[in-house]
Design an enzyme around this catalytic site. Structure first.
Site, PDB file in Angstrom:
ATOM      1  N   GLY A   1       0.840  -1.191   0.000  1.00  0.00           N
ATOM      2  CA  GLY A   1       0.000   0.000   0.000  1.00  0.00           C
ATOM      3  C   GLY A   1       0.868   1.231   0.000  1.00  0.00           C
ATOM      4  CB  CYS A   2       0.191   4.614   1.295  1.00  0.00           C
ATOM      5  SG  CYS A   2       1.012   6.193   1.478  1.00  0.00           S
ATOM      6  CG  PHE A   3       5.902   5.241  -0.311  1.00  0.00           C
ATOM      7  CD1 PHE A   3       5.294   6.430   0.077  1.00  0.00           C
ATOM      8  CD2 PHE A   3       6.506   5.196  -1.558  1.00  0.00           C
ATOM      9  CE1 PHE A   3       5.298   7.542  -0.753  1.00  0.00           C
ATOM     10  CE2 PHE A   3       6.512   6.300  -2.404  1.00  0.00           C
ATOM     11  CZ  PHE A   3       5.906   7.476  -1.990  1.00  0.00           C
ATOM     12  CD1 TRP A   4       4.514   8.747   2.549  1.00  0.00           C
ATOM     13  CD2 TRP A   4       2.380   9.407   2.725  1.00  0.00           C
ATOM     14  NE1 TRP A   4       4.321   9.781   1.675  1.00  0.00           N
ATOM     15  CE2 TRP A   4       3.028  10.205   1.760  1.00  0.00           C
ATOM     16  CE3 TRP A   4       1.037   9.634   3.001  1.00  0.00           C
ATOM     17  CZ2 TRP A   4       2.364  11.235   1.080  1.00  0.00           C
ATOM     18  CZ3 TRP A   4       0.385  10.651   2.324  1.00  0.00           C
ATOM     19  CH2 TRP A   4       1.044  11.438   1.375  1.00  0.00           C
ATOM     20  CB  CYS A   5       1.234   2.675   5.957  1.00  0.00           C
ATOM     21  SG  CYS A   5      -0.289   3.619   5.698  1.00  0.00           S
TER      22      CYS A   5
END
Length: 178
Positions: free
Chosen positions: A11-15
């Site tokens: 998913g989103c790399f920020w997570c």
């Protein structure tokens, strides 16, 4: 001290970045892109879904402090490996669940962990397992994103709960007391 590299898309790399920055034994976490067809992709191009790249994190870790197996067990805890090209409201191939292995040993461990996780999830695991490909560091504003923007909407409602879950489930693995 010998270090290893792990490259994961969930998913989103920020997570993923926010969680792995707190894991004992991880020395560096970087958000980036891999698995696509064009060189030097931009965030906008990756988000458009036209490059074939996945949003990933690249971890540099000390295998004496944290094993590759432990990194993958956390990976399967903080994202849903049963949704194809999707994590929550983030939809597209750039959000696919994928493990890019850097050695035959990592490939073997990943196969074992995927097989074990099949007994944990109610739906089939769709996580891809691929050899590491050319990696591109994401733009600077993506690096340390959650740390720099904890009150931003996506961070507050999507990233923060994943970090909280990690902190609760893996208290003994935190790199500093919380």
């Amino acid at each position: 001290m010998a270090t290893e590299i792990a490259t994961l898309g969930g998913g989103c790399f920020w997570c993923l970045e926010a969680v792995y920055q707190e894991l004992k034994g991880v020395q560096h976490v970087e958000s980036g892109y891999t698995g696509g067809q064009i060189p030097n992709p931009t965030y906008e191009a990756v988000c458009a879904g036209t490059t074939g790249h996945a949003e990933v994190v690249r971890l540099t870790f000390d295998p004496q402090e944290v094993s590759y197996r432990e990194i993958l067990e956390i990976f399967f805890t903080i994202h849903d490996p049963t949704t194809l090209n999707r994590q929550g409201n983030d939809v597209g191939t750039q959000y696919r669940s994928v493990i890019y292995y850097h050695s035959p040993e990592q490939q073997s461990v990943a196969k074992q962990v995927i097989a074990e996780m099949a007994n944990v999830w109610d739906a089939p695991i769709v996580t891809e397992l691929k050899p590491a490909e050319t990696y591109y560091k994401a733009e600077d504003f993506h690096q340390n994103y959650f740390r720099q923007n904890p009150l931003q909407g996506y961070c507050a409602f999507v990233v923060a709960p994943k970090v909280a879950k990690f902190r609760q489930m893996f208290k003994d693995k935190l790199n500093s007391p919380r």
